[in-house]
Design an enzyme around this catalytic site. Sequence first.
Site, short mmCIF file in Angstrom:
data_model
loop_
_atom_site.label_atom_id
_atom_site.label_comp_id
_atom_site.label_asym_id
_atom_site.label_seq_id
_atom_site.Cartn_x
_atom_site.Cartn_y
_atom_site.Cartn_z
N ASP A 106 0.85 -1.20 0.00
CA ASP A 106 0.00 0.00 0.00
C ASP A 106 0.88 1.24 0.00
OD1 ASP A 106 -2.12 -1.70 0.51
OD2 ASP A 106 -1.99 -1.39 2.67
N1 URA Z 1 -0.83 -5.70 4.30
C1 URA Z 1 -1.28 -4.45 4.29
O1 URA Z 1 -2.24 -4.13 4.96
N2 URA Z 1 -0.65 -3.54 3.51
C2 URA Z 1 0.41 -3.84 2.77
O2 URA Z 1 0.95 -2.98 2.08
C3 URA Z 1 0.87 -5.16 2.79
C4 URA Z 1 0.24 -6.07 3.56
#
Ligand code: URA
Length: 241
Positions: A106
């Site tokens: 993310d």
């Molecule tokens: N889990 C999440 O919530 N975000 C990420 O970027 C990777 C795993």
Amino acid sequence: MTPEGERLQKVLARAGVGSRRAIEELITAGRIRVNGRRAELGVRVDPTKDEVEVDGSRVPLDTDLVHFVLNKPEGVIVTADDPHGRNTALELVDTEHRVWTVGRLDAGTEGVLLVTNDGALTQALTHPSREIPKTYVAHVGGTIPNKALDLLARGVELDDGPTAPATVKALQKGPQGSLVEITITEGRNRQVRRMFEAVGYPVKRLVRTSVATVSLGRLRPGTFRRLGLEEVRSLYRACGL
Ligand code: URA
């Protein structure tokens, strides 16, 4: 094995296994296999087709393959192009090769992001059946109770189904906030954030500290480094290649 290929010593030396002399010794000692068969001195191989193993693990021979680890900073997105003009992770990796990221993080998540042009490895690392471990450190508000940690470890119910068992360890706990290390073997969208939300402790900061055998180490946010041969080989081993 290919009669018109290159000498095995030359190919393996180029791949960084060692000097030609050292490789000759490995061949004589029977520690090298080509396409599953013990290699003899003088054998020739085609680096684009033949599979060479040293001590049972495959050596990537195609020198055009590159593998990097980037410490993705917060706010950098992983998609190729952002309509809002934000920086993308690939812009941070300075290479001539046409590379891509192995999976995603993310925008708000920091840490280990593998970047490569190795299709076989990408497929293996991202295929759910391989259950590749990914470790994160989640920062949450307040003192997270053991009950919540147990739930995270056993699996929580998300809207796309229950999560698989995870390894969970509190690194720090206190009214000022808690740090929880969690290793998951799935890779669903926003999974770690959703898991912590489900137990009532939304994540304030999330850092991925490792993917399979590759860890963040001392890599500063926004910087990257190329993986060495041994690191690539251990990644291959970790995903059964
Ligand atoms: N889990 C999440 O919530 N975000 C990420 O970027 C990777 C795993």
